[in-house]
Write a protein that holds these residues in place. Structure first.
Motif, PDB file in Angstrom:
ATOM      1  N   GLN A  96       0.866  -1.187   0.000  1.00 48.18           N
ATOM      2  CA  GLN A  96       0.000   0.000   0.000  1.00 48.18           C
ATOM      3  C   GLN A  96       0.895   1.225   0.000  1.00 48.18           C
ATOM      4  O   GLN A  96       0.733   2.132   0.802  1.00 48.18           O
ATOM      5  CB  GLN A  96      -0.899   0.000   1.254  1.00 48.18           C
ATOM      6  N   ASP A  97       1.869   1.215  -0.919  1.00 46.44           N
ATOM      7  CA  ASP A  97       2.904   2.250  -0.895  1.00 46.44           C
ATOM      8  C   ASP A  97       2.702   3.347  -1.938  1.00 46.44           C
ATOM      9  O   ASP A  97       3.570   4.191  -2.123  1.00 46.44           O
ATOM     10  CB  ASP A  97       4.288   1.605  -1.067  1.00 46.44           C
ATOM     11  N   VAL A  98       1.562   3.349  -2.632  1.00 45.35           N
ATOM     12  CA  VAL A  98       1.300   4.402  -3.623  1.00 45.35           C
ATOM     13  C   VAL A  98       0.916   5.679  -2.898  1.00 45.35           C
ATOM     14  O   VAL A  98      -0.026   5.689  -2.109  1.00 45.35           O
ATOM     15  CB  VAL A  98       0.167   3.994  -4.597  1.00 45.35           C
ATOM     16  N   GLY A  99       1.667   6.753  -3.171  1.00 45.02           N
ATOM     17  CA  GLY A  99       1.368   8.016  -2.507  1.00 45.02           C
ATOM     18  C   GLY A  99       1.059   9.120  -3.500  1.00 45.02           C
ATOM     19  O   GLY A  99       0.670  10.220  -3.122  1.00 45.02           O
ATOM     20  N   ALA A 100       1.241   8.827  -4.791  1.00 42.57           N
ATOM     21  CA  ALA A 100       1.043   9.861  -5.803  1.00 42.57           C
ATOM     22  C   ALA A 100       0.579   9.242  -7.115  1.00 42.57           C
ATOM     23  O   ALA A 100       1.131   8.233  -7.558  1.00 42.57           O
ATOM     24  CB  ALA A 100       2.350  10.618  -6.035  1.00 42.57           C
ATOM     25  N   ILE A 101      -0.452   9.843  -7.681  1.00 40.85           N
ATOM     26  CA  ILE A 101      -0.960   9.389  -8.981  1.00 40.85           C
ATOM     27  C   ILE A 101      -1.054  10.612  -9.883  1.00 40.85           C
ATOM     28  O   ILE A 101      -1.707  11.590  -9.531  1.00 40.85           O
ATOM     29  CB  ILE A 101      -2.360   8.754  -8.844  1.00 40.85           C
ATOM     30  N   VAL A 102      -0.371  10.557 -11.018  1.00 40.15           N
ATOM     31  CA  VAL A 102      -0.442  11.656 -11.985  1.00 40.15           C
ATOM     32  C   VAL A 102      -1.058  11.131 -13.263  1.00 40.15           C
ATOM     33  O   VAL A 102      -0.722  10.043 -13.728  1.00 40.15           O
ATOM     34  CB  VAL A 102       0.967  12.240 -12.264  1.00 40.15           C
ATOM     35  N   THR A 103      -2.003  11.913 -13.828  1.00 45.92           N
ATOM     36  CA  THR A 103      -2.535  11.541 -15.141  1.00 45.92           C
ATOM     37  C   THR A 103      -2.359  12.709 -16.101  1.00 45.92           C
ATOM     38  O   THR A 103      -2.449  13.876 -15.704  1.00 45.92           O
ATOM     39  CB  THR A 103      -4.035  11.180 -15.116  1.00 45.92           C
ATOM     40  N   PHE A 104      -2.074  12.383 -17.345  1.00 46.83           N
ATOM     41  CA  PHE A 104      -2.097  13.380 -18.410  1.00 46.83           C
ATOM     42  C   PHE A 104      -3.078  12.892 -19.465  1.00 46.83           C
ATOM     43  O   PHE A 104      -3.028  11.732 -19.873  1.00 46.83           O
ATOM     44  CB  PHE A 104      -0.719  13.560 -19.061  1.00 46.83           C
ATOM     45  N   THR A 105      -3.969  13.773 -19.912  1.00 49.29           N
ATOM     46  CA  THR A 105      -4.886  13.443 -20.997  1.00 49.29           C
ATOM     47  C   THR A 105      -4.717  14.459 -22.106  1.00 49.29           C
ATOM     48  O   THR A 105      -4.768  15.667 -21.859  1.00 49.29           O
ATOM     49  CB  THR A 105      -6.355  13.486 -20.515  1.00 49.29           C
TER      50      THR A 105
END
Lengths: 156, 83
Positions: A29-38
């Motif tokens: 459960q180590d995800v601390g950042a999610i970036v998306t580009f569209t």
């Protein structure tokens, strides 16, 4: 790592959740950042109003190039998930064209990797856009020098 | 050898791919372009501005000085414009 070329639209939330679930399944459960580009279709090409756009690609090479680009990003940054989806076929202004999602423990890696992926996709992945103006003949979009120059930022 | 064309290169030549026997004297991508140009005005038109022609051998980008060696698939296309 997910690479997809498709005619249909994508659902950004669904793609994020798929990556999160995949990471969770690995027991972390180590995800601390999610970036998306569209990337989406503009209704103007310079001063010319656009009616529609069609996207052609080189099947086989496209997947190979995108996989290479994603692997390079994973070598440079500690990513915990990567998705690249690019649409092909006929699109209209406002439609989605491309999606990049990066997961990491911290934001800088996720931001930088997404930026890197888009710069390399734009100058290496074999896609070609043809724009149909409201009036007159359709024409192939010219490559921009600025896209090539963008790559130099990532030289090691 | 399988030769593929994309975007306006494909439109100018009038086909998306073809299978051709390449003469032994054709050693590099640049040689192949010169040889294709002898095949007709549609090829001459497609390859008129060589700086704008990108090429790939076996689905990897190469420049025009690259030897054809073990190529079984070669593609010609304009600079890419995806994203």
């Amino acid at each position: 790592m997910t690479i997809r070329i498709q005619t249909e639209d994508f659902d950004i939330t669904k793609e994020i959740n798929l990556l999160k679930e995949e990471r969770k399944k690995s027991g972390q459960q180590d995800v601390g950042a999610i970036v998306t580009f569209t990337g989406t279709v503009r209704d103007m090409a310079g001063k010319t109003p656009i009616n529609s756009m069609s996207l052609e690609h080189y099947p086989g090479m496209t997947e190979k190039e995108l996989t290479d680009i994603a692997e390079e990003a994973n070598k440079r940054w500690p990513l915990l998930g990567t998705t690249i989806i690019h649409r092909i076929g006929d699109l209209e202004p406002g439609d989605n064209i491309v999606l990049v999602v990066t997961l990491s423990s911290h934001r800088h890696a996720a931001f930088e990797a997404a930026d890197f992926l888009m710069d390399f996709l734009k100058s290496k992945a074999p896609f070609w856009k043809k724009e149909q103006p409201l009036e007159g003949e359709a024409n192939w979009v010219d490559a921009r020098d600025s896209d090539k120059q963008a790559l130099s930022r990532w030289e090691k | 050898m399988k030769i593929l064309y994309f975007a306006w290169v494909r439109e100018k030549i009038g086909k998306s791919q073809e299978e051709l026997e390449i003469p032994d004297a054709v050693k590099t991508v640049a040689d192949l372009i010169l040889w294709l140009e002898t095949k007709g005005p549609e090829y001459e038109a497609a390859f008129a501005n060589k700086e704008t022609i990108n090429s790939a051998i076996n689905q990897s980008h190469v420049d025009h000085s690259t030897q054809l060696n073990n190529a079984n698939e070669i593609a010609f296309f304009p600079p890419v414009t995806g994203g």
